[in-house]
Design a protein around this motif. Structure first.
Motif, PDB file in Angstrom:
ATOM      1  N   VAL A  12       0.927  -1.755  -0.274  1.00  0.00           N
ATOM      2  CA  VAL A  12      -0.327   0.277   0.176  1.00  0.00           C
ATOM      3  C   VAL A  12       1.255   1.233   0.077  1.00  0.00           C
ATOM      4  N   GLY A  13       1.081   2.040  -1.448  1.00  0.00           N
ATOM      5  CA  GLY A  13       1.697   3.235  -1.389  1.00  0.00           C
ATOM      6  C   GLY A  13       3.383   2.605  -2.247  1.00  0.00           C
ATOM      7  N   GLY A  14       3.330   3.514  -2.954  1.00  0.00           N
ATOM      8  CA  GLY A  14       4.714   3.454  -3.523  1.00  0.00           C
ATOM      9  C   GLY A  14       5.937   4.370  -3.201  1.00  0.00           C
ATOM     10  N   GLN A  48      11.381  13.044  -2.263  1.00  0.00           N
ATOM     11  CA  GLN A  48      11.180  13.865  -1.786  1.00  0.00           C
ATOM     12  C   GLN A  48      12.665  15.311  -1.419  1.00  0.00           C
ATOM     13  N   PRO A  49      13.748  14.698  -1.176  1.00  0.00           N
ATOM     14  CA  PRO A  49      14.421  15.647  -0.869  1.00  0.00           C
ATOM     15  C   PRO A  49      15.317  16.587  -1.597  1.00  0.00           C
ATOM     16  N   PHE A  50      14.776  16.262  -3.352  1.00  0.00           N
ATOM     17  CA  PHE A  50      15.493  16.898  -4.221  1.00  0.00           C
ATOM     18  C   PHE A  50      13.809  17.917  -4.389  1.00  0.00           C
ATOM     19  N   CYS A 112       2.306   1.346   3.737  1.00  0.00           N
ATOM     20  CA  CYS A 112       3.788   2.032   3.666  1.00  0.00           C
ATOM     21  C   CYS A 112       3.145   2.861   3.404  1.00  0.00           C
ATOM     22  N   PRO A 113       1.642   3.690   3.764  1.00  0.00           N
ATOM     23  CA  PRO A 113       1.340   4.821   2.660  1.00  0.00           C
ATOM     24  C   PRO A 113       1.875   5.983   3.460  1.00  0.00           C
ATOM     25  N   GLY A 114       3.095   5.930   4.047  1.00  0.00           N
ATOM     26  CA  GLY A 114       3.520   7.949   4.767  1.00  0.00           C
ATOM     27  C   GLY A 114       3.112   7.999   5.590  1.00  0.00           C
ATOM     28  N   GLY A 131       1.242  22.427   1.417  1.00  0.00           N
ATOM     29  CA  GLY A 131       2.718  22.242   1.607  1.00  0.00           C
ATOM     30  C   GLY A 131       3.020  21.598   0.485  1.00  0.00           C
ATOM     31  N   PHE A 132       4.456  21.356   1.550  1.00  0.00           N
ATOM     32  CA  PHE A 132       5.649  21.334   0.360  1.00  0.00           C
ATOM     33  C   PHE A 132       6.134  19.440   0.362  1.00  0.00           C
ATOM     34  N   LYS A 133       5.164  18.343   0.087  1.00  0.00           N
ATOM     35  CA  LYS A 133       5.528  17.791  -0.180  1.00  0.00           C
ATOM     36  C   LYS A 133       5.799  16.595  -1.362  1.00  0.00           C
ATOM     37  N   SER A 323      12.469   8.132  13.944  1.00  0.00           N
ATOM     38  CA  SER A 323      12.281   9.240  12.931  1.00  0.00           C
ATOM     39  C   SER A 323      11.752   9.125  11.242  1.00  0.00           C
ATOM     40  N   PRO A 324      10.368  10.374  11.146  1.00  0.00           N
ATOM     41  CA  PRO A 324      10.255   9.340   9.910  1.00  0.00           C
ATOM     42  C   PRO A 324      11.520  10.527   9.418  1.00  0.00           C
ATOM     43  N   SER A 325      12.021  10.166   8.218  1.00  0.00           N
ATOM     44  CA  SER A 325      13.185  10.374   7.442  1.00  0.00           C
ATOM     45  C   SER A 325      13.668   9.366   6.328  1.00  0.00           C
ATOM     46  N   TYR A 389      26.031  12.727  -1.876  1.00  0.00           N
ATOM     47  CA  TYR A 389      24.944  12.174  -1.242  1.00  0.00           C
ATOM     48  C   TYR A 389      24.116  11.556  -1.240  1.00  0.00           C
ATOM     49  N   HIS A 390      22.894  12.950  -2.413  1.00  0.00           N
ATOM     50  CA  HIS A 390      21.843  12.640  -2.782  1.00  0.00           C
ATOM     51  C   HIS A 390      22.004  12.236  -4.058  1.00  0.00           C
ATOM     52  N   LEU A 391      22.646  12.543  -4.968  1.00  0.00           N
ATOM     53  CA  LEU A 391      22.847  11.477  -6.406  1.00  0.00           C
ATOM     54  C   LEU A 391      23.665  10.198  -5.982  1.00  0.00           C
TER      55      LEU A 391
HETATM   56  C1  LIG Z   1      10.842  18.355   1.162  1.00  0.00           C
HETATM   57  C2  LIG Z   1      11.665  16.880   1.656  1.00  0.00           C
HETATM   58  C3  LIG Z   1      12.786  17.339   1.737  1.00  0.00           C
HETATM   59  C4  LIG Z   1      12.904  15.963   2.365  1.00  0.00           C
HETATM   60  N1  LIG Z   1      14.590  15.842   2.690  1.00  0.00           N
HETATM   61  C5  LIG Z   1      14.728  14.283   3.511  1.00  0.00           C
HETATM   62  C6  LIG Z   1      16.249  14.129   3.585  1.00  0.00           C
HETATM   63  O1  LIG Z   1      16.500  15.382   2.670  1.00  0.00           O
HETATM   64  N2  LIG Z   1      16.357  13.206   4.473  1.00  0.00           N
HETATM   65  C7  LIG Z   1      15.945  12.451   4.781  1.00  0.00           C
HETATM   66  O2  LIG Z   1      15.968  11.060   5.638  1.00  0.00           O
HETATM   67  N3  LIG Z   1      14.261  12.590   4.787  1.00  0.00           N
HETATM   68  C8  LIG Z   1      13.616  13.126   4.005  1.00  0.00           C
HETATM   69  N4  LIG Z   1      12.205  13.748   4.201  1.00  0.00           N
HETATM   70  C9  LIG Z   1      11.460  13.090   4.174  1.00  0.00           C
HETATM   71  C10 LIG Z   1      11.333  12.016   3.315  1.00  0.00           C
HETATM   72  O3  LIG Z   1      11.056  11.810   2.507  1.00  0.00           O
HETATM   73  C11 LIG Z   1      10.158  10.543   4.674  1.00  0.00           C
HETATM   74  O4  LIG Z   1      10.914  10.698   5.767  1.00  0.00           O
HETATM   75  C12 LIG Z   1      10.190   9.953   3.656  1.00  0.00           C
HETATM   76  O5  LIG Z   1       9.721  10.117   1.521  1.00  0.00           O
HETATM   77  C13 LIG Z   1       9.391   8.023   4.023  1.00  0.00           C
HETATM   78  O6  LIG Z   1       8.947   7.700   3.111  1.00  0.00           O
HETATM   79  P1  LIG Z   1       7.441   6.417   3.545  1.00  0.00           P
HETATM   80  O7  LIG Z   1       7.854   5.629   2.322  1.00  0.00           O
HETATM   81  O8  LIG Z   1       7.184   5.959   4.449  1.00  0.00           O
HETATM   82  O9  LIG Z   1       6.604   7.546   2.802  1.00  0.00           O
HETATM   83  P2  LIG Z   1       6.333   8.079   1.142  1.00  0.00           P
HETATM   84  O10 LIG Z   1       7.973   8.459   0.715  1.00  0.00           O
HETATM   85  O11 LIG Z   1       6.584   9.759   1.275  1.00  0.00           O
HETATM   86  O12 LIG Z   1       5.828   7.016   0.275  1.00  0.00           O
HETATM   87  C14 LIG Z   1       4.034   6.928   0.825  1.00  0.00           C
HETATM   88  C15 LIG Z   1       3.407   7.063  -0.263  1.00  0.00           C
HETATM   89  O13 LIG Z   1       1.929   6.414  -0.178  1.00  0.00           O
HETATM   90  C16 LIG Z   1       1.596   6.972  -1.086  1.00  0.00           C
HETATM   91  N5  LIG Z   1      -0.955   6.896  -0.353  1.00  0.00           N
HETATM   92  C17 LIG Z   1      -0.346   7.514  -0.094  1.00  0.00           C
HETATM   93  N6  LIG Z   1      -1.873   7.865   0.569  1.00  0.00           N
HETATM   94  C18 LIG Z   1      -2.147   6.350  -0.205  1.00  0.00           C
HETATM   95  C19 LIG Z   1      -3.254   5.162  -0.265  1.00  0.00           C
HETATM   96  N7  LIG Z   1      -4.075   6.214   0.168  1.00  0.00           N
HETATM   97  N8  LIG Z   1      -3.109   4.219  -0.804  1.00  0.00           N
HETATM   98  C20 LIG Z   1      -1.842   4.662  -1.319  1.00  0.00           C
HETATM   99  N9  LIG Z   1      -0.146   5.229  -1.371  1.00  0.00           N
HETATM  100  C21 LIG Z   1      -0.599   5.787  -0.681  1.00  0.00           C
HETATM  101  C22 LIG Z   1       1.845   8.204  -1.605  1.00  0.00           C
HETATM  102  O14 LIG Z   1       0.878   8.512  -2.613  1.00  0.00           O
HETATM  103  C23 LIG Z   1       3.664   8.383  -1.283  1.00  0.00           C
HETATM  104  O15 LIG Z   1       4.299   7.821  -2.193  1.00  0.00           O
HETATM  105  C24 LIG Z   1      12.149  15.148   2.603  1.00  0.00           C
HETATM  106  C25 LIG Z   1      10.752  15.366   3.519  1.00  0.00           C
HETATM  107  C26 LIG Z   1      10.289  16.056   2.715  1.00  0.00           C
HETATM  108  C27 LIG Z   1       8.917  16.415   2.550  1.00  0.00           C
END
Ligand SMILES: Cc1cc2nc3c(=O)[nH]c(=O)nc-3n(C[C@H](O)[C@H](O)[C@H](O)COP(=O)(O)OP(=O)(O)OC[C@H]3O[C@@H](n4cnc5c(N)ncnc54)[C@H](O)[C@@H]3O)c2cc1C
Length: 499
Positions: A12-14, A48-50, A112-114, A131-133, A323-325, A389-391
């Motif tokens: 659940v979530g890509g 997201q970091p980009f 894993c919907p974040g 927002g900025f996500k 942490s959420p990262s 790092y990010h590359l």
């Molecule tokens: C601007 C920004 C910069 C960041 N920079 C850094 C950084 O430099 N270093 C770092 O460690 N972290 C960074 N982060 C945090 C990092 O991006 C998140 O912690 C990470 O993306 C979490 O991964 P995740 O898979 O849990 O969630 P996500 O990557 O957000 O993935 C969740 C996915 O689930 C999908 N989804 C949502 N709802 C549903 C649903 N109902 N059904 C199916 N799919 C769904 C979403 O569309 C999304 O694709 C940054 C975040 C942001 C916003």
């Protein structure tokens, strides 16, 4: 599990966790061992970091996302949202981006919907803030900044110019700090092409409720960042809260008031509201309770990781969670996929353990701050480390090559400062041309003007899942199988108390 059928794994979530887990499963599953379905409203995973660099025009937006169907060619990808999960029955409720809602049966769940933006009941925030996500938000903000500069440059009204050129960011974690630093840098650069504007005409304001910014780095590096941004003329209002944003009039608890047309909310994240529509166990912040092995606590055949999960942090004391990262999400995905494979093969599974390595942040072209494994860097070296790092981290060779090409080209050419804001409604001029003189204007399909009957209706899929309308058309939300629960607040990556 259906007799004779390989187990069906539902992801659940890509995003980070979903894409990396599915990718690893796809590579390591043996023929006929299991099938994998990924449900995701977007056709891509966002790096997201980009986003701040994409907003600043250093990177092409398409290069900061990874197309799921290309990368996950061994999985089934469903374009839609999961609106609820009844794990006891092994069924997920799907609202496809197009078409009728339907059930999806599975054997093994990866949830894993974040997370979504953690907002507060501040008057005007929902109407005026953004927002900025997501890529859509980053590009919208970029377009808006340039568009406001165009408007201010074309006006002699001092009030209009002041309002148009005031940009407010609320929340000083790395998303907020990188976003304001990159966009201010871009706008300052762009001023060279506006004879009517000078950088001092612009007002950039960061509002942060706690006493420091960038909690992801050491206090000394956080202070360095604050001083750097102040030196550039950005107003850093720490220990300050926003009281109201009604009609774009910003009121701070310090008593200060001013008007702003651009208000960006980067004050932390909270667990995805979808989780409240499941029968999975949640903690007091609405996150799925997980074990260190990334299993859903006390639930068979259910796994979780990333921003939506309360994963024990084995490198810290009792009760601490990761942490959420992205740093954790990527590593957790690897352990999660390996544990699913081990479980399928009746082999032992392993716990997740990673000590947070620190952070790198870009503060604009050639400016940065880094605090990694105790190594502290500032300015050029930190910026270079951020890029290196990010590359190394951005998924797939294809994306690495494209990002590198963008950066290389930007060494030789100035960045683009064009606003393509009309992308939001590309048919506007055609609709106007096709409307007979004197006839009422035709509203955009799906706009509030076209659907007055929708006002006051219960939340549809977009609200129910926390997705913005850019994620696809709103379909009817499936009735939830479990009673809705209320999610408590979560912290930003690194844990900022919020504005
Ligand atoms: C601007 C920004 C910069 C960041 N920079 C850094 C950084 O430099 N270093 C770092 O460690 N972290 C960074 N982060 C945090 C990092 O991006 C998140 O912690 C990470 O993306 C979490 O991964 P995740 O898979 O849990 O969630 P996500 O990557 O957000 O993935 C969740 C996915 O689930 C999908 N989804 C949502 N709802 C549903 C649903 N109902 N059904 C199916 N799919 C769904 C979403 O569309 C999304 O694709 C940054 C975040 C942001 C916003």
């Amino acid at each position: 599990m259906s007799f004779g059928q390989p187990p069906h794994i539902l992801v659940v979530g890509g995003g980070y966790v979903g894409m990396y887990t599915a990718l690893r499963l796809q590579r390591r599953l043996r023929q006929g061992e299991a099938t994998v379905t990924v449900v995701e409203p977007n056709s891509y995973m966002t790096y997201q970091p980009f986003l701040p660099e994409a907003a600043a025009g250093n990177l092409e937006p398409r290069h900061v996302v990874v197309p799921l169907r290309r990368v996950l060619n061994g999985c089934r990808v469903v374009s839609g949202s999961v609106t609820g999960i009844n794990h006891a029955q092994r069924v997920a409720y799907i609202a496809p981006n197009q078409g009728a809602p339907h059930d999806l049966h599975y054997d093994i769940l990866v949830a894993c919907p974040g997370s979504i933006a953690r907002t507060l009941p501040i008057p005007g925030l929902a109407e005026r803030g953004i927002g900025f996500k997501s890529v859509a938000e980053a590009i919208h903000i970029r377009n808006k900044v340039i568009e406001r500069m165009d408007a201010a440059a074309s006006s002699t009204d001092p009030q209009l110019r002041r309002r148009a050129l005031t940009f407010v960011f609320i929340g000083g974690g790395f998303a907020g700090i990188e976003a304001i630093a990159e966009l201010e840098d871009m706008a300052r650069d762009a001023c060279k092409f506006y004879p009517e504007l000078s950088p001092s005409d612009m007002r950039w304001v960061m509002v942060e409720a706690s006493g420091r910014v960038l909690p992801e780095v050491s206090p000394a590096m956080g202070l360095y960042t604050l001083k750097q941004l102040e030196h550039r003329g950005i107003e850093m209002k720490i220990n300050t809260r926003v009281k109201s944003l009604a009609d774009g009039h910003v009121v701070l608890d310090s008593g200060e008031e001013f008007d702003a047309e651009t208000i960006v909310w980067t004050a932390g994240v909270k667990a995805h509201p979808l989780l409240a529509n499941t029968d999975l166990p949640l903690d007091d912040r609405g996150r799925i309770r997980a074990t260190a092995f990334l299993q859903v606590d006390g639930v068979e055949q259910a796994w979780t990781a990333g921003d939506c999960a309360a994963v024990p942090d084995l490198t810290k004391g009792e009760g601490a969670t990761t942490s959420p990262s992205a740093q954790h999400a990527v590593r957790q995905a690897k352990v999660l996929a390996d544990n699913i494979l081990a479980d399928l093969r009746a082999e032992p599974i392993a716990p997740y353990e990673h000590k947070y390595a620190g952070s790198v942040a870009s503060l604009g072209l050639h400016k940065g701050v880094a605090d990694v494994y105790g190594m502290k860097l500032r300015g050029w070296p930190a910026w270079l480390m951020h890029r290196t790092y990010h590359l190394s981290r951005v998924p797939t060779f294809n994306r690495k090559a494209r990002v590198l090409a963008d950066w290389t080209l930007s060494l030789f050419f100035r960045r683009e400062i064009v606003s393509l804001g009309s992308f939001a409604d590309p048919r506007a001029s055609f609709r106007a041309a096709a409307t007979p003189p004197g006839a009422p204007a035709v509203a955009a399909p799906g706009s509030a003007a076209q659907q007055p009957a929708l006002a006051g209706k219960p939340a549809g899929r977009a609200e129910a899942t926390g997705q913005t309308e850019t994620n696809g058309s709103a379909g009817a939300a499936r009735k939830s199988p479990a009673p809705a629960r209320t999610a408590g607040p979560a912290k930003t990556p690194g844990g900022t108390p919020l504005a």
